[in-house]
Design a protein around this motif. Sequence first.
Motif, PDB file in Angstrom:
ATOM      1  N   THR A  41       0.831  -1.206   0.000  1.00 45.27           N
ATOM      2  CA  THR A  41       0.000   0.000   0.000  1.00 45.27           C
ATOM      3  C   THR A  41       0.866   1.257   0.000  1.00 45.27           C
ATOM      4  O   THR A  41       0.640   2.172  -0.791  1.00 45.27           O
ATOM      5  CB  THR A  41      -0.936   0.011   1.218  1.00 45.27           C
ATOM      6  N   LEU A  42       1.854   1.300   0.871  1.00 47.36           N
ATOM      7  CA  LEU A  42       2.701   2.489   0.958  1.00 47.36           C
ATOM      8  C   LEU A  42       3.576   2.657  -0.278  1.00 47.36           C
ATOM      9  O   LEU A  42       3.984   3.766  -0.601  1.00 47.36           O
ATOM     10  CB  LEU A  42       3.534   2.453   2.239  1.00 47.36           C
ATOM     11  N   ASN A  43       3.848   1.581  -0.980  1.00 45.66           N
ATOM     12  CA  ASN A  43       4.607   1.678  -2.229  1.00 45.66           C
ATOM     13  C   ASN A  43       3.818   2.376  -3.338  1.00 45.66           C
ATOM     14  O   ASN A  43       4.385   2.751  -4.358  1.00 45.66           O
ATOM     15  CB  ASN A  43       5.059   0.299  -2.716  1.00 45.66           C
ATOM     16  N   SER A  44       2.531   2.567  -3.151  1.00 51.93           N
ATOM     17  CA  SER A  44       1.726   3.249  -4.161  1.00 51.93           C
ATOM     18  C   SER A  44       1.902   4.759  -4.097  1.00 51.93           C
ATOM     19  O   SER A  44       1.439   5.472  -4.987  1.00 51.93           O
ATOM     20  CB  SER A  44       0.248   2.875  -4.010  1.00 51.93           C
TER      21      SER A  44
ATOM     22  N   SER B  77       9.717   5.594   8.163  1.00 52.69           N
ATOM     23  CA  SER B  77       9.439   6.495   9.278  1.00 52.69           C
ATOM     24  C   SER B  77       8.207   6.038  10.047  1.00 52.69           C
ATOM     25  O   SER B  77       7.119   5.937   9.501  1.00 52.69           O
ATOM     26  CB  SER B  77       9.219   7.918   8.762  1.00 52.69           C
ATOM     27  N   GLN B  78       8.399   5.789  11.321  1.00 51.86           N
ATOM     28  CA  GLN B  78       7.295   5.336  12.173  1.00 51.86           C
ATOM     29  C   GLN B  78       6.922   6.404  13.202  1.00 51.86           C
ATOM     30  O   GLN B  78       6.285   6.110  14.202  1.00 51.86           O
ATOM     31  CB  GLN B  78       7.691   4.044  12.887  1.00 51.86           C
ATOM     32  N   ASP B  79       7.324   7.641  12.946  1.00 49.34           N
ATOM     33  CA  ASP B  79       7.030   8.750  13.837  1.00 49.34           C
ATOM     34  C   ASP B  79       5.729   9.417  13.399  1.00 49.34           C
ATOM     35  O   ASP B  79       5.603   9.853  12.252  1.00 49.34           O
ATOM     36  CB  ASP B  79       8.183   9.760  13.796  1.00 49.34           C
TER      37      ASP B  79
ATOM     38  N   VAL C  69       0.883  10.793   7.422  1.00 52.84           N
ATOM     39  CA  VAL C  69       0.173  10.047   6.382  1.00 52.84           C
ATOM     40  C   VAL C  69       0.467   8.557   6.520  1.00 52.84           C
ATOM     41  O   VAL C  69      -0.443   7.728   6.547  1.00 52.84           O
ATOM     42  CB  VAL C  69       0.553  10.554   4.971  1.00 52.84           C
ATOM     43  N   GLY C  70       1.742   8.217   6.604  1.00 52.91           N
ATOM     44  CA  GLY C  70       2.121   6.809   6.736  1.00 52.91           C
ATOM     45  C   GLY C  70       1.543   6.163   7.982  1.00 52.91           C
ATOM     46  O   GLY C  70       1.078   5.022   7.943  1.00 52.91           O
TER      47      GLY C  70
ATOM     48  N   ARG D 178      -1.135   3.207   8.105  1.00 60.12           N
ATOM     49  CA  ARG D 178      -0.702   2.023   8.854  1.00 60.12           C
ATOM     50  C   ARG D 178      -1.748   1.618   9.895  1.00 60.12           C
ATOM     51  O   ARG D 178      -2.171   0.459   9.947  1.00 60.12           O
ATOM     52  CB  ARG D 178       0.644   2.330   9.519  1.00 60.12           C
ATOM     53  N   SER D 179      -2.180   2.561  10.720  1.00 62.55           N
ATOM     54  CA  SER D 179      -3.139   2.214  11.778  1.00 62.55           C
ATOM     55  C   SER D 179      -4.519   1.900  11.204  1.00 62.55           C
ATOM     56  O   SER D 179      -5.225   1.023  11.710  1.00 62.55           O
ATOM     57  CB  SER D 179      -3.220   3.321  12.823  1.00 62.55           C
TER      58      SER D 179
END
Length: 182
Positions: free
Chosen positions: A26-29, A39-41, A47-48, A52-53
């Motif tokens: 999904t994030l590769n789109s 980045s998990q901050d 957006v990420g 993710r959540s």
Amino acid sequence: MAAYEDLAKAIAAKQKQILDIWLERTLNSYRSPGFFIKSQDLFANPVGMQVRSGLAAVFELLCEEANQEAFARPLDQVVRIRAVQDFSASQAVVPFLELKWVVKEVLGADAQSGPLAGQLNEFDCAVERVALMAFDLYCRCREQLYLNRIHELKSGRAMFTDGGCPSRLLDADAQQGADREQ
């Protein structure tokens, strides 16, 4: 009895693996997938983290075989973001459909999940319902964006939103006035 209870348990047991693959796809789109994936901050990458959540919540609800209304909030969390970006309707909702492929890939590698293949149709149907809900939500979000744009144009605020900094526009108007006087 639940429609795909045994399959849901097998999927939940492989939750981390399935979510990792699904999130990465999904994030590769997005245009800058490396940043969104690494980045998990929450503050550096809102957006990420929202995607993710939201996807994690959708996955958990599918494993619980939750009712359709329960999906509204996590779908909204993901689809609103995709609706304001340069995604077509199909590109915006395809991540939800890709979950079917991810589950089949992960479970296909596990010999113990072979007998659960009959329940995959029920799971696929649930995923498709979620994707259709996402599509409806995407359409409502895009409609709201267009209505907001029309309202901006009618009210005259488009001059400020389309032209950049309002003070720069005033400077340009003043310069044009000075040029006319000369």
